[in-house]
Design a protein around this motif. Structure first.
Motif, PDB file in Angstrom:
ATOM      1  N   LYS A 162      -1.676   7.219  11.394  1.00 42.19           N
ATOM      2  CA  LYS A 162      -0.979   6.018  11.870  1.00 42.19           C
ATOM      3  C   LYS A 162       0.534   6.176  11.745  1.00 42.19           C
ATOM      4  O   LYS A 162       1.286   5.851  12.679  1.00 42.19           O
ATOM      5  N   LEU A 163       0.996   6.690  10.604  1.00 41.26           N
ATOM      6  CA  LEU A 163       2.433   6.847  10.414  1.00 41.26           C
ATOM      7  C   LEU A 163       2.996   7.949  11.310  1.00 41.26           C
ATOM      8  O   LEU A 163       4.145   7.858  11.753  1.00 41.26           O
ATOM      9  N   SER A 167       0.844  -1.192   0.000  1.00 40.78           N
ATOM     10  CA  SER A 167       0.000   0.000   0.000  1.00 40.78           C
ATOM     11  C   SER A 167       0.883   1.245   0.000  1.00 40.78           C
ATOM     12  O   SER A 167       2.104   1.172   0.208  1.00 40.78           O
ATOM     13  N   LEU A 200      -0.669  10.866   1.496  1.00 38.16           N
ATOM     14  CA  LEU A 200      -1.408   9.729   2.065  1.00 38.16           C
ATOM     15  C   LEU A 200      -2.787  10.155   2.556  1.00 38.16           C
ATOM     16  O   LEU A 200      -3.021  11.328   2.871  1.00 38.16           O
ATOM     17  N   THR A 250      -4.137   6.803   7.192  1.00 40.85           N
ATOM     18  CA  THR A 250      -2.772   6.288   7.090  1.00 40.85           C
ATOM     19  C   THR A 250      -1.784   7.306   7.633  1.00 40.85           C
ATOM     20  O   THR A 250      -0.816   6.951   8.319  1.00 40.85           O
ATOM     21  N   ARG A 251      -2.026   8.579   7.338  1.00 40.08           N
ATOM     22  CA  ARG A 251      -1.123   9.633   7.810  1.00 40.08           C
ATOM     23  C   ARG A 251      -1.077   9.667   9.340  1.00 40.08           C
ATOM     24  O   ARG A 251       0.003   9.759   9.937  1.00 40.08           O
ATOM     25  N   GLY A 260       1.023   3.594   2.238  1.00 40.81           N
ATOM     26  CA  GLY A 260       1.633   3.750   3.546  1.00 40.81           C
ATOM     27  C   GLY A 260       2.793   2.794   3.764  1.00 40.81           C
ATOM     28  O   GLY A 260       3.815   3.155   4.364  1.00 40.81           O
TER      29      GLY A 260
END
Length: 247
Positions: free
Chosen positions: A167-168, A131, A160, A164-165, A133
């Motif tokens: 989470k990262l 993906s 992203l 996802t952003r 991410g």
């Protein structure tokens, strides 16, 4: 760790991207370079990495002028920029391969870098099987494999989706807490800068200068984004931009 001393950059086109930037960054800091598009944030990051030379002033790296030693800096670009035909492990190996580190010697470092970003199970997967991410995680692992003391990140999460952003961002905070690395992170998002950094350098519109130097002291844990301290910091940064942006 390093100091920026009246740093300026004018391109051959005549564009003055940076003018008289002064700042010091200490070991272990997480610094966000925050400013509007075109203010020279990415240019400043490239100057820190030694990828470009300043037109005036200097970057004093660990007390001396000149490019850092190989492996001392890890750079994460806006795009993952992975080799499409290579596995995640092979992409992470690339910086060591370019330094002629034998694959057998590099193997444990590659495994450790992938583990740090939670991709141990995907070491053999090519980018098309990952993906967006996950591809960015590989890019971060590639920057970490040389065990740098300074990590430079140029808007790595901008493309992203929001889930996802977030989470990262949490993963990056955990990595910083775990490793104590110095991180300089470019962003044009007030919310991202406030959430991630413990220090925020607000840059003016081009030519870029440091318009404000803000300290951030937010609580750790899952409620960081909902804390009163976070809301107050966002308001402080927003007030800075009201002062420096043209009307």
């Amino acid at each position: 760790m390093f100091a920026l001393e009246t740093l300026s950059k004018r391109y051959d086109t005549g564009v003055l991207a940076l003018d008289g930037v002064n700042a010091e960054i200490a070991p272990g800091e997480f610094v966000a370079l925050l400013g509007p598009s075109g203010c020279g944030k990415s240019t400043l990051l490239r100057l820190l990495a030694g990828l470009e030379a300043p037109s005036a002033g200097r970057v004093a790296w660990d007390g001396h002028t000149g490019a850092p030693a190989p492996g001392e800096i890890g750079f994460v670009f806006q795009d993952a920029t992975l080799l499409p035909w290579a596995s995640a492990a092979e992409n992470v190996y690339l910086p060591l391969k370019l330094r002629h580190v034998a694959r057998r010697e590099a193997a444990p470092k590659i495994a450790a870098a992938l583990a740090q970003v939670g991709l141990s199970e995907f070491a053999g997967t090519r980018p098309k099987g990952l993906s967006g991410g996950m591809r960015m995680r590989v890019s971060i692992a590639r920057a970490l494999v040389s065990e740098p003391i300074l990590l430079l990140m140029d808007e790595p999460f901008a493309a992203l989706d929001e889930f996802t952003r977030h989470k990262l961002q949490d993963d990056l905070l955990a990595l910083w807490a775990r490793t104590g690395k110095t991180i300089v992170f470019v962003t044009h998002s007030i919310y991202e800068a406030a959430y991630l950094a413990n220090r925020i350098l607000v840059m003016s519109p081009r030519p870029g200068r440091v318009a404000a130097d803000l300290q951030a002291r937010l609580p750790q844990g899952p409620h960081r984004r909902a804390s009163g301290e976070y809301v107050a910091l966002v308001e402080r940064i927003t007030a800075c931009f009201r002062e420096i942006m043209p009307t």
